[in-house]
Write a protein that holds these residues in place. Sequence first.
Motif, PDB file in Angstrom:
ATOM      1  N   ILE A   1       0.809  -1.000   0.139  1.00  0.00           N
ATOM      2  CA  ILE A   1       0.083   0.094   0.056  1.00  0.00           C
ATOM      3  C   ILE A   1       1.032   1.093   0.036  1.00  0.00           C
ATOM      4  O   ILE A   1       1.560   1.344   0.893  1.00  0.00           O
ATOM      5  CB  ILE A   1      -1.012   0.148   1.269  1.00  0.00           C
ATOM      6  N   ILE A   2       0.890   1.903  -1.183  1.00  0.00           N
ATOM      7  CA  ILE A   2       1.680   2.780  -1.470  1.00  0.00           C
ATOM      8  C   ILE A   2       1.210   4.406  -1.531  1.00  0.00           C
ATOM      9  O   ILE A   2       0.417   4.799  -2.188  1.00  0.00           O
ATOM     10  CB  ILE A   2       2.590   2.706  -2.732  1.00  0.00           C
ATOM     11  N   TYR A   3       1.799   5.299  -0.509  1.00  0.00           N
ATOM     12  CA  TYR A   3       1.545   6.573  -0.404  1.00  0.00           C
ATOM     13  C   TYR A   3       2.645   7.715  -0.982  1.00  0.00           C
ATOM     14  O   TYR A   3       3.717   7.043  -0.730  1.00  0.00           O
ATOM     15  CB  TYR A   3       1.188   6.995   1.115  1.00  0.00           C
ATOM     16  N   PRO A   4       2.320   8.693  -1.509  1.00  0.00           N
ATOM     17  CA  PRO A   4       3.345   9.569  -1.743  1.00  0.00           C
ATOM     18  C   PRO A   4       4.149  10.147  -0.589  1.00  0.00           C
ATOM     19  O   PRO A   4       3.949  10.162   0.277  1.00  0.00           O
ATOM     20  CB  PRO A   4       2.450  11.016  -2.326  1.00  0.00           C
ATOM     21  N   GLU A   5       5.529   9.928  -1.100  1.00  0.00           N
ATOM     22  CA  GLU A   5       6.706  10.240  -0.328  1.00  0.00           C
ATOM     23  C   GLU A   5       6.980   9.428   1.019  1.00  0.00           C
ATOM     24  O   GLU A   5       7.996   9.426   1.514  1.00  0.00           O
ATOM     25  CB  GLU A   5       6.299  11.664   0.687  1.00  0.00           C
TER      26      GLU A   5
ATOM     27  N   THR B   1      -2.609  -6.412   4.622  1.00  0.00           N
ATOM     28  CA  THR B   1      -1.396  -5.642   5.423  1.00  0.00           C
ATOM     29  C   THR B   1      -2.076  -4.609   6.159  1.00  0.00           C
ATOM     30  O   THR B   1      -3.372  -4.257   5.916  1.00  0.00           O
ATOM     31  CB  THR B   1      -0.407  -4.916   4.116  1.00  0.00           C
ATOM     32  N   GLN B   2      -1.572  -3.941   7.007  1.00  0.00           N
ATOM     33  CA  GLN B   2      -1.809  -2.666   7.628  1.00  0.00           C
ATOM     34  C   GLN B   2      -0.838  -1.844   8.029  1.00  0.00           C
ATOM     35  O   GLN B   2       0.177  -2.077   8.040  1.00  0.00           O
ATOM     36  CB  GLN B   2      -2.808  -3.280   8.905  1.00  0.00           C
ATOM     37  N   PHE B   3      -1.288  -0.542   8.352  1.00  0.00           N
ATOM     38  CA  PHE B   3      -0.535   0.421   9.055  1.00  0.00           C
ATOM     39  C   PHE B   3      -1.317   1.017  10.200  1.00  0.00           C
ATOM     40  O   PHE B   3      -2.436   0.946  10.280  1.00  0.00           O
ATOM     41  CB  PHE B   3      -0.281   1.469   7.870  1.00  0.00           C
ATOM     42  N   LEU B   4      -0.596   1.641  11.178  1.00  0.00           N
ATOM     43  CA  LEU B   4      -1.043   2.288  12.097  1.00  0.00           C
ATOM     44  C   LEU B   4      -0.852   3.978  12.249  1.00  0.00           C
ATOM     45  O   LEU B   4       0.382   4.078  11.868  1.00  0.00           O
ATOM     46  CB  LEU B   4      -0.696   1.750  13.569  1.00  0.00           C
TER      47      LEU B   4
ATOM     48  N   GLY C   1      -4.936  11.293  -1.600  1.00  0.00           N
ATOM     49  CA  GLY C   1      -5.840  10.671  -2.161  1.00  0.00           C
ATOM     50  C   GLY C   1      -5.567   9.164  -1.814  1.00  0.00           C
ATOM     51  O   GLY C   1      -4.834   8.696  -1.337  1.00  0.00           O
ATOM     52  N   SER C   2      -6.437   8.155  -2.683  1.00  0.00           N
ATOM     53  CA  SER C   2      -6.104   6.982  -2.616  1.00  0.00           C
ATOM     54  C   SER C   2      -4.836   6.396  -2.685  1.00  0.00           C
ATOM     55  O   SER C   2      -4.255   6.862  -3.679  1.00  0.00           O
ATOM     56  CB  SER C   2      -7.294   6.264  -3.368  1.00  0.00           C
ATOM     57  N   PRO C   3      -4.208   5.451  -2.000  1.00  0.00           N
ATOM     58  CA  PRO C   3      -2.811   4.918  -2.301  1.00  0.00           C
ATOM     59  C   PRO C   3      -2.722   4.156  -3.587  1.00  0.00           C
ATOM     60  O   PRO C   3      -3.842   3.443  -4.158  1.00  0.00           O
ATOM     61  CB  PRO C   3      -2.514   4.436  -0.931  1.00  0.00           C
ATOM     62  N   ARG C   4      -1.580   3.797  -4.056  1.00  0.00           N
ATOM     63  CA  ARG C   4      -1.477   2.740  -4.984  1.00  0.00           C
ATOM     64  C   ARG C   4      -1.580   1.311  -4.292  1.00  0.00           C
ATOM     65  O   ARG C   4      -0.944   1.160  -3.299  1.00  0.00           O
ATOM     66  CB  ARG C   4      -0.157   2.760  -5.683  1.00  0.00           C
TER      67      ARG C   4
END
Length: 238
Positions: A82-86, A229-232, A110-113
């Motif tokens: 799960i990929i966000y900018p920067e 997967t997950q992030f917090l 916005g939405s991640p890749r």
Amino acid sequence: MLVETISTATSSLQALPPGCSPIPRTQRGRMKLLGAVLLAAGLLSTAAGREQPPWPDEPSKTCFFQTLSSVDSEFCRGDLEIIYPELGDVGCTYIPKCHQYRRRISREWGSPRVRYPQAEESKKYVLVLVDPDAPSRANPRNRFWRHWLVTDIPGADLRTGDIQGRVLTAYVRPTPPPRSGYHRYQLRLYEQPAHEAIALSPEERVSLGAWAMENFVEQFRLGSPVASTQFLTKYHED
């Protein structure tokens, strides 16, 4: 060192006999050296007189990305990205507070890749993003809060990370309430059964919170996720 060189060159020039012409080759070399030294001195003086650019108000900070605890990291299976900018792939990490990343993930981006290199091109998939900790992990009475639901995703899209599909719930940014601690944002990828038409009920479309995700999975025979997967993260000012 510069002053000594100028002094040496000057004294050599003064030692020339007056009216001597032409100037010997050695003396011509010394005069060229003196000219070069004086030119360099002028350039240094000019540079010193220029206004120096100001230092940044705040030195750059190093961001440390902390991986999840052993308990939470067990949720991450199957190399789902799960990929966000920067930030890049944030799977199995805490979103750091530095550089305002927590504010930006909840207010700007916005939405991640989403990338799953093992996806089969001939199959379709269902993508679910939920918060099981709404309004807090200690009191998750509104679990699962639905943040994203996309069906009919071609496997070829998942391989590249540019997913296209049928959006049942448009992407909603992670926005943990103030003083509610860390929230888990869980991304689950299911293989979609062939010829299965998946839809939300009218009641499910009305509200994002308190979604009976397990019933949804069972109703459409999605089975277990092929990857997850997950992030917090938590409220950006906490």
